[in-house]
Design a protein around this motif. Structure first.
Motif: not given
Length: 434
Positions: A220-228
């Protein structure tokens, strides 16, 4: 059924500048479009096409990628791989002619077979420059004519990426800065490897840089989302998403405005911590609301953007929570009081923006969906991995308007400009217009 909460008055929609060029056509300057939410104000956008119908042109690309093309005036910018080379290519909107290409870096890495590579982040552009960050950490700025302005290695500046399937986050371009979320780590809780930063568009220098600590651990330390970016009613926030939290920052100085936990509860005595709840779908901003997805059939949260501090346990900070059916990869879309959530199997969930009540839940094309939905001229466009694009009428009644096939693998979200839909497949760039 959703949990409903009281909330303040709904902000009136404020029409922001649509970043139009001098010809009056709307540009598509970054992944989620001119207002950071997948909405186009273009009209006369085609709803029907195939490999031979309503295709203005098609140009071959040197390799696959999931990056969305961006458009400014008469130029399209698209990232790609060519073997081990990581490229930025400039193409004419008129006829698909390649104007130039630049090798940004070398060293492509693929992720999970055909799910991604080092050209996954999308470029961004303004009237003079185009900016691109590759999954390798190489970050560069070029003029519209292809002259390099600056380049640096994000890993050299902010630390080596420690993320299982590669850094896929797309930077947000806002005024004079590029806003980055770098959510990764070694799997241990409360580390300082994850960071949020602002880069000066003119020089490539760091304007501010802050650690992003949430207590998340394992994958869960890894995110593949992008900021908005939330930019409505005089309130501007950078929305970051991952490591069990949505956290909003002031883009001027990096100060934290609010944080929402509970997306993957870390201390719930009735539930084991989900160690693989990585976020891929990004938040969606709309006036008076931030729709925050989770993963793996989990809940969807609707946050009031004008809150402050840690609002994890503050029910008044939430407009509603829908308990299941989050999209896993495609980001939400909010338009005209309706929240559209395209699930990975093509099912379309529509909720009322104010209450979170379900309007409908219907199946569209039964295939993997990785692209985020976009809105234009009364229609929602849903793009599947096999190149099939379902066009659904917007609003509260489910109606499929068209089913379109081009028979090429497709993972990137559409871009819309000057009455044209640009589709970046694994093989080609297509210009669809009547």
């Amino acid at each position: 059924m959703p949990r409903s909460y009281s909330f303040g008055c709904i902000l009136t929609f404020v029409c922001c500048g649509m970043m139009a060029d001098i010809s009056g056509a709307e540009n598509w300057p970054q992944w989620r479009g001119p207002t950071f939410n997948g909405i186009s104000v273009e009209t006369d956008v085609p709803t029907r096409w195939d490999a031979d119908t309503n295709v203005a042109w098609k140009v071959d690309l040197p390799g696959p990628a999931g990056a969305t093309p961006v458009v400014w005036g008469e130029r399209i910018f698209v990232s790609s791989v060519d073997g081990q080379d990581l490229l930025l290519i400039c193409i004419s909107t008129e006829d698909g002619a390649e104007l130039w290409r630049r090798k940004v870096a070398r060293g492509n890495k693929t992720a999970r077979g055909d799910e991604g590579n080092s050209a996954s982040p999308s470029p961004a552009c303004d009237a003079e420059h185009v900016y691109v960050m590759m999954g390798s950490g190489d970050f560069a700025c070029y003029t519209h004519e292809g002259e390099e302005v600056w380049k640096f290695d994000v890993e050299d500046r902010f630390g080596k990426f420690r993320i299982q399937f590669g850094m896929t986050s797309t930077p947000v371009l806002y005024n004079d800065r590029l806003l980055l979320q770098l959510i990764h780590g070694d799997g241990k809780a409360n580390t300082t490897e994850a960071r949020v930063a602002a880069i000066d568009t003119a020089t490539g220098s760091t304007l501010w840089d802050v650690p992003r600590i949430t207590g998340a651990y394992a994958e869960n330390e890894h995110s593949y989302a992008s900021p908005m970016l939330y930019d409505h009613g005089g309130l501007t926030l950078l929305l970051t998403h991952g490591a069990d939290y949505t956290i909003a920052y002031d883009p001027a100085d990096g100060s934290e405005a609010w944080r929402l936990g509970g997306l993957n509860p870390q201390d719930d005595p009735d539930k084991d911590y989900h160690r693989t709840l990585r976020f891929v779908s990004s938040p969606c901003p709309a006036p008076g609301i931030v729709v925050s997805p989770t993963a793996k059939n989990g809940p969807i949260f609707a946050v009031r953007p004008d809150v402050n501090g840690d609002v994890t346990a503050d029910e008044s900070a939430l407009r509603w929570v829908y308990p299941r059916y989050t999209p896993d990869v495609p980001s939400p879309l909010v338009h005209d009081g309706v929240v559209y959530l395209c699930r990975e199997d093509g099912k379309l969930l529509c909720l009322d923006q104010d209450s979170g009540e379900q309007i409908y839940y219907e199946r569209t094309h039964n295939q993997r969906h990785r692209a985020s939905p976009v809105y234009a001229d009364g229609h929602i466009y849903l793009s599947a991995r096999d190149g099939h694009v379902t066009v659904v009428k917007s609003g509260r009644d489910f109606e499929v308007v068209a089913e379109n096939d081009i028979d090429e693998a497709l993972a990137s979200s559409p871009a819309i400009s000057n009455g044209t839909i640009y589709l970046r497949t694994f093989d080609s760039l297509w210009a669809i217009r009547e």
